[in-house]
Design a protein around this motif. Structure first.
Motif, PDB file in Angstrom:
ATOM      1  N   UNK A 118     -11.311  57.454  59.016  1.00 23.95           N
ATOM      2  CA  UNK A 118     -12.223  58.185  58.146  1.00 23.95           C
ATOM      3  C   UNK A 118     -12.225  57.696  56.888  1.00 23.95           C
ATOM      4  N   UNK A 119     -13.440  57.375  56.096  1.00 26.71           N
ATOM      5  CA  UNK A 119     -13.461  57.048  55.102  1.00 26.71           C
ATOM      6  C   UNK A 119     -14.271  58.136  54.125  1.00 26.71           C
ATOM      7  N   UNK A 120     -15.143  58.892  54.780  1.00 23.08           N
ATOM      8  CA  UNK A 120     -16.061  59.950  53.958  1.00 23.08           C
ATOM      9  C   UNK A 120     -15.860  61.100  54.416  1.00 23.08           C
ATOM     10  N   UNK A 121     -15.349  62.279  53.680  1.00 29.16           N
ATOM     11  CA  UNK A 121     -15.260  63.542  54.285  1.00 29.16           C
ATOM     12  C   UNK A 121     -15.854  64.729  53.327  1.00 29.16           C
ATOM     13  N   UNK A 122     -16.963  65.125  53.632  1.00 27.00           N
ATOM     14  CA  UNK A 122     -17.896  65.889  52.995  1.00 27.00           C
ATOM     15  C   UNK A 122     -17.898  67.244  53.760  1.00 27.00           C
ATOM     16  N   UNK A 123     -17.117  68.381  53.307  1.00 27.56           N
ATOM     17  CA  UNK A 123     -17.347  69.804  53.740  1.00 27.56           C
ATOM     18  C   UNK A 123     -17.823  70.536  52.729  1.00 27.56           C
ATOM     19  N   UNK A 124     -18.305  70.093  51.555  1.00 28.63           N
ATOM     20  CA  UNK A 124     -19.022  70.824  50.285  1.00 28.63           C
ATOM     21  C   UNK A 124     -19.771  72.154  50.766  1.00 28.63           C
ATOM     22  N   UNK A 125     -20.074  73.071  49.989  1.00 31.66           N
ATOM     23  CA  UNK A 125     -20.904  74.123  49.988  1.00 31.66           C
ATOM     24  C   UNK A 125     -20.914  74.756  51.525  1.00 31.66           C
ATOM     25  N   UNK A 126     -19.636  75.178  51.908  1.00 35.55           N
ATOM     26  CA  UNK A 126     -19.353  76.173  52.834  1.00 35.55           C
ATOM     27  C   UNK A 126     -18.690  77.155  52.635  1.00 35.55           C
ATOM     28  N   UNK A 127     -17.784  77.956  53.458  1.00 39.80           N
ATOM     29  CA  UNK A 127     -17.121  79.231  53.053  1.00 39.80           C
ATOM     30  C   UNK A 127     -15.667  78.929  53.624  1.00 39.80           C
ATOM     31  N   UNK A 128     -15.157  77.633  53.607  1.00 33.52           N
ATOM     32  CA  UNK A 128     -13.956  77.138  53.875  1.00 33.52           C
ATOM     33  C   UNK A 128     -12.770  77.855  53.251  1.00 33.52           C
ATOM     34  N   UNK A 129     -11.688  78.336  54.197  1.00 34.74           N
ATOM     35  CA  UNK A 129     -10.782  79.000  53.274  1.00 34.74           C
ATOM     36  C   UNK A 129      -9.176  78.452  53.676  1.00 34.74           C
ATOM     37  N   UNK A 130      -8.428  78.950  52.900  1.00 33.37           N
ATOM     38  CA  UNK A 130      -7.013  78.535  52.938  1.00 33.37           C
ATOM     39  C   UNK A 130      -6.706  77.364  52.052  1.00 33.37           C
ATOM     40  N   UNK A 131      -5.790  76.505  52.297  1.00 35.03           N
ATOM     41  CA  UNK A 131      -5.208  75.447  51.524  1.00 35.03           C
ATOM     42  C   UNK A 131      -5.643  74.068  51.995  1.00 35.03           C
ATOM     43  N   UNK A 132      -5.836  73.047  51.226  1.00 37.02           N
ATOM     44  CA  UNK A 132      -6.314  71.677  51.545  1.00 37.02           C
ATOM     45  C   UNK A 132      -4.934  71.145  51.991  1.00 37.02           C
ATOM     46  N   UNK A 133      -5.096  70.584  53.460  1.00 33.28           N
ATOM     47  CA  UNK A 133      -3.955  70.234  54.167  1.00 33.28           C
ATOM     48  C   UNK A 133      -3.609  68.847  53.824  1.00 33.28           C
ATOM     49  N   UNK A 134      -2.376  68.777  52.949  1.00 33.00           N
ATOM     50  CA  UNK A 134      -1.666  67.478  52.693  1.00 33.00           C
ATOM     51  C   UNK A 134      -1.774  66.431  53.624  1.00 33.00           C
ATOM     52  N   UNK A 135      -1.891  66.924  55.075  1.00 37.57           N
ATOM     53  CA  UNK A 135      -1.798  65.846  56.191  1.00 37.57           C
ATOM     54  C   UNK A 135      -3.076  64.885  55.896  1.00 37.57           C
TER      55      UNK A 135
END
Length: 267
Positions: A118-135
């Protein structure tokens, strides 16, 4: 002529290309956890998941194929709801994932760590909750992480600063807290530095390039000082009160003695 006929017969005998079972599981589970109220993904069916690609040709809207494998999923602004399936990590050839500008909720799956290409991760402008996974730092090829305008909480993982290819990073307008990792806010050498716009909109986030931590009320020293000051003031008032009482008592006793001496006869 005989050789050409043999080649044609050989090609005809070859089995048709079939889907990678990992991609099929990936797409199947993703379609089950996402809700599509506007039916934008009506062609996302089980029969298509069994064979979504033919070489570089994709039969799924939003999917791009490379050599028979899903390598890009782009599903922005489709009013999608639901959550992101952890089985998305089965698409091990995935290089770009864009689910931005939807209404997707729930956490970012820790299983993203298995998307090693994976090179590009775009999950912006949603309602995602919780923490950013360090994994997700196991995705060593990541050069774009865009998570702005969600409901993410907790601290920014220190490990994200280890992503040497990271050139675009945005976690603005979430509910993140704590110190910005120096490895992100103050990178050196050839590593790009991310400015305040990458972090703004998180009221409990602090540190360069944002202002330092704000003082929350009175400091401990100030509280101790006030306590000591109050105690000393009380002691002084108490001592003063005792002195005044003793003085008044002494004056009363003196006055009484004077009255008595006047009443007693001379001998």
């Amino acid at each position: 002529m005989g050789l050409l006929l043999l080649l044609l017969l050989t090609c005809a005998a070859l089995p048709l290309a079939s889907s990678d079972p990992n991609d099929e599981a990936c797409l199947t589970h993703l379609s089950q956890t996402l809700r599509d109220p506007l039916k934008n993904l009506r062609n996302w069916t089980k029969s298509t998941f069994a064979n979504p690609c033919s070489g570089f040709t994709s039969y799924l809207p939003g999917a791009t194929c490379n050599n028979g494998r899903i390598y890009k999923l782009s599903l922005p602004n489709l009013s999608l709801q639901g959550s992101i399936s952890p089985f998305l990590s089965n698409c091990t050839n995935l290089q770009s994932l864009d689910l931005s500008s939807n209404s997707i909720s729930g956490p970012i799956p820790q299983d993203f760590q298995y998307l090693v290409n994976l090179a590009v991760l775009n999950l912006s402008a949603n309602r995602l909750e919780g923490e950013i996974p360090p994994q997700i730092t196991f995705c060593a090829y990541l050069n774009v992480i865009d998570l702005h305008d969600n409901l993410l909480t907790g601290q920014i993982p220190q490990q994200l600063g280890l992503l040497a290819r990271l050139s675009a990073f945005d976690v603005s307008y979430n509910k993140l807290s704590g110190a910005i990792p120096a490895s992100l806010g103050n990178r050196s050498g050839i590593l790009p530095k991310f400015n305040a716009t990458s972090f703004e909109g998180n009221k409990d986030l602090y540190g360069y390039p944002l202002p330092p931590m704000k003082s929350k009320g009175l400091s401990v020293l100030a509280i101790v000082g006030i306590g000591l000051g109050s105690g000393l003031a009380s002691l002084v008032l108490s001592f003063t009160g005792v002195c005044i009482w003793l003085k008044i008592t002494e004056e009363k006793m003196a006055a009484e003695e004077g009255k008595v001496s006047q009443l007693m006869p001379d001998y």
